[in-house]
Design a protein around this motif. Sequence first.
Motif, PDB file in Angstrom:
ATOM      1  N   UNK A 186       0.840  -1.196   0.000  1.00  0.00           N
ATOM      2  CA  UNK A 186       0.000   0.000   0.000  1.00  0.00           C
ATOM      3  C   UNK A 186       0.875   1.246   0.000  1.00  0.00           C
ATOM      4  N   UNK A 187       1.938   1.203   0.807  1.00  0.00           N
ATOM      5  CA  UNK A 187       2.859   2.335   0.843  1.00  0.00           C
ATOM      6  C   UNK A 187       3.510   2.543  -0.519  1.00  0.00           C
ATOM      7  N   UNK A 188       3.840   1.433  -1.192  1.00  0.00           N
ATOM      8  CA  UNK A 188       4.421   1.543  -2.528  1.00  0.00           C
ATOM      9  C   UNK A 188       3.425   2.181  -3.498  1.00  0.00           C
ATOM     10  N   UNK A 189       2.154   1.829  -3.356  1.00  0.00           N
ATOM     11  CA  UNK A 189       1.127   2.416  -4.218  1.00  0.00           C
ATOM     12  C   UNK A 189       1.001   3.914  -3.973  1.00  0.00           C
ATOM     13  N   UNK A 216      -8.570 -10.921   0.218  1.00  0.00           N
ATOM     14  CA  UNK A 216      -9.555 -10.296   1.104  1.00  0.00           C
ATOM     15  C   UNK A 216      -9.180  -8.867   1.477  1.00  0.00           C
ATOM     16  N   UNK A 217      -8.106  -8.334   0.895  1.00  0.00           N
ATOM     17  CA  UNK A 217      -7.648  -6.976   1.215  1.00  0.00           C
ATOM     18  C   UNK A 217      -8.606  -5.957   0.594  1.00  0.00           C
ATOM     19  N   UNK A 218      -9.596  -5.544   1.375  1.00  0.00           N
ATOM     20  CA  UNK A 218     -10.622  -4.636   0.858  1.00  0.00           C
ATOM     21  C   UNK A 218     -10.047  -3.285   0.460  1.00  0.00           C
ATOM     22  N   UNK A 219      -9.070  -2.797   1.230  1.00  0.00           N
ATOM     23  CA  UNK A 219      -8.497  -1.489   0.914  1.00  0.00           C
ATOM     24  C   UNK A 219      -7.722  -1.523  -0.398  1.00  0.00           C
ATOM     25  N   UNK A 220      -7.046  -2.646  -0.658  1.00  0.00           N
ATOM     26  CA  UNK A 220      -6.342  -2.771  -1.935  1.00  0.00           C
ATOM     27  C   UNK A 220      -7.335  -2.816  -3.092  1.00  0.00           C
ATOM     28  N   UNK A 221      -8.448  -3.483  -2.879  1.00  0.00           N
ATOM     29  CA  UNK A 221      -9.479  -3.556  -3.920  1.00  0.00           C
ATOM     30  C   UNK A 221     -10.008  -2.161  -4.243  1.00  0.00           C
ATOM     31  N   UNK A 274       2.838   7.974 -11.080  1.00  0.00           N
ATOM     32  CA  UNK A 274       2.918   6.664 -11.732  1.00  0.00           C
ATOM     33  C   UNK A 274       1.667   5.862 -11.374  1.00  0.00           C
ATOM     34  N   UNK A 275       0.569   6.143 -12.078  1.00  0.00           N
ATOM     35  CA  UNK A 275      -0.685   5.469 -11.765  1.00  0.00           C
ATOM     36  C   UNK A 275      -0.617   3.981 -12.091  1.00  0.00           C
ATOM     37  N   UNK A 276       0.062   3.624 -13.183  1.00  0.00           N
ATOM     38  CA  UNK A 276       0.201   2.214 -13.536  1.00  0.00           C
ATOM     39  C   UNK A 276       0.954   1.464 -12.437  1.00  0.00           C
ATOM     40  N   UNK A 277       1.986   2.096 -11.886  1.00  0.00           N
ATOM     41  CA  UNK A 277       2.735   1.480 -10.799  1.00  0.00           C
ATOM     42  C   UNK A 277       1.879   1.296  -9.560  1.00  0.00           C
ATOM     43  N   UNK A 278       0.984   2.253  -9.305  1.00  0.00           N
ATOM     44  CA  UNK A 278       0.091   2.147  -8.153  1.00  0.00           C
ATOM     45  C   UNK A 278      -0.877   0.980  -8.334  1.00  0.00           C
ATOM     46  N   UNK A 279      -1.418   0.845  -9.540  1.00  0.00           N
ATOM     47  CA  UNK A 279      -2.319  -0.270  -9.825  1.00  0.00           C
ATOM     48  C   UNK A 279      -1.583  -1.596  -9.619  1.00  0.00           C
ATOM     49  N   UNK A 280      -0.352  -1.670 -10.126  1.00  0.00           N
ATOM     50  CA  UNK A 280       0.424  -2.901  -9.994  1.00  0.00           C
ATOM     51  C   UNK A 280       0.660  -3.252  -8.529  1.00  0.00           C
ATOM     52  N   UNK A 281       0.944  -2.245  -7.711  1.00  0.00           N
ATOM     53  CA  UNK A 281       1.187  -2.498  -6.283  1.00  0.00           C
ATOM     54  C   UNK A 281      -0.076  -3.001  -5.594  1.00  0.00           C
ATOM     55  N   UNK A 282      -1.197  -2.364  -5.878  1.00  0.00           N
ATOM     56  CA  UNK A 282      -2.453  -2.802  -5.270  1.00  0.00           C
ATOM     57  C   UNK A 282      -2.842  -4.200  -5.764  1.00  0.00           C
ATOM     58  N   UNK A 283      -2.625  -4.473  -7.057  1.00  0.00           N
ATOM     59  CA  UNK A 283      -2.954  -5.792  -7.588  1.00  0.00           C
ATOM     60  C   UNK A 283      -2.083  -6.868  -6.950  1.00  0.00           C
ATOM     61  N   UNK A 284      -0.822  -6.545  -6.686  1.00  0.00           N
ATOM     62  CA  UNK A 284       0.049  -7.493  -6.000  1.00  0.00           C
ATOM     63  C   UNK A 284      -0.446  -7.744  -4.582  1.00  0.00           C
ATOM     64  N   UNK A 285      -0.924  -6.674  -3.923  1.00  0.00           N
ATOM     65  CA  UNK A 285      -1.480  -6.831  -2.576  1.00  0.00           C
ATOM     66  C   UNK A 285      -2.692  -7.752  -2.603  1.00  0.00           C
TER      67      UNK A 285
END
Length: 332
Positions: free
Chosen positions: A200-203, A228-233, A211-222
């Motif tokens: 999440x911090x990386x996002x 079940x990570x609702x905040x990442x979703x 870097x929105x694409x990088x943020x998406x990638x970080x959340x998708x990895x989470x």
Amino acid sequence: MRRTDGALVRRSASLSDRMGAMSLPGSPSGALRGAVDLSSLGRTPRPPVTPGAPAGASGARGAVTEVTDASFEEAFLATRDVAALFVIYDGESPQTRGAVDAAVEAAAGCDGRLRVCAVDVRLAPRLAQGLGVQQVPVTMAVIAGQPVPLFAGVQPAAQLRPVCEQVLQLAAQNGVTGRVEPTAQVDPIGDDQPQIPPLHARAVEAIDAGDLAGAVAAYEQALKENPADADAKVGVAQVRLLQRVDGADLVAARQAAAADPDSIEAALLVADLDLVGGHVEDAFARLIDLVRRTSEDDRDAVRARLLELFELVGASDDRVTKARRALMSALF
């Protein structure tokens, strides 16, 4: 509005045409000397996702004063000495508290010359009505008791710093140069403070870097590591929304949708822009109307986007409940 431990993703909207000078406790007669339109400051298509502080707390980077209908007169009178940012939010929509957190962080660099006042509309409905608030969160300056509209939505602290400088310049022009007494600060990384998961911090860092694409990638990895990570979703959905509206021109988008009312692409873009701008009901109404006029794959695409926007705003929001009923009626 969407419940999340991050900030609400929303494009700021000018309140200049909705909120003018008001007579409130401590207000001088007439407008402030040197008043300028600050509504364009703070406009950005890219607010960050940052942790929200609980209501009534002092932020790690600065203090915040909670203001209610019982205490607003004192808060307004205090602006005769120290200028303030009043942030109006909804205590039952935690994501709107992100606007308070950003204001606290930005004001922390003003050496005590700018106070932050958090106004929960549920605890200060009379004040919110007096200020003409039509959506939350809303941020305004109050100088010598007189409100100066700034913007709606959540903005990153870095984007707010120029706004703070403008507010302080205006305050100085009107003889308001006091400072807030220093208060003890709380270590946000202490044992009793929740910490942001590394991904999440990386996002967040990616969003701050654009870097929105990088943020998406970080959340998708989470999500891959913890489905079940609702905040990442929610984070993924929010950043994807930002990607869709990044660089979009609202006026041009509206014109395109008006020229071709049956264009799915145009309607979806305007709905996204409306949601980011805080016009939640307009976004829902546009897509529900399109559901009524489409069929098969087109209808499925519109319905899917509408459900995604419902998720972003939050199932407990009254506007979502109302829109769900309208969607059911449109489908059946």
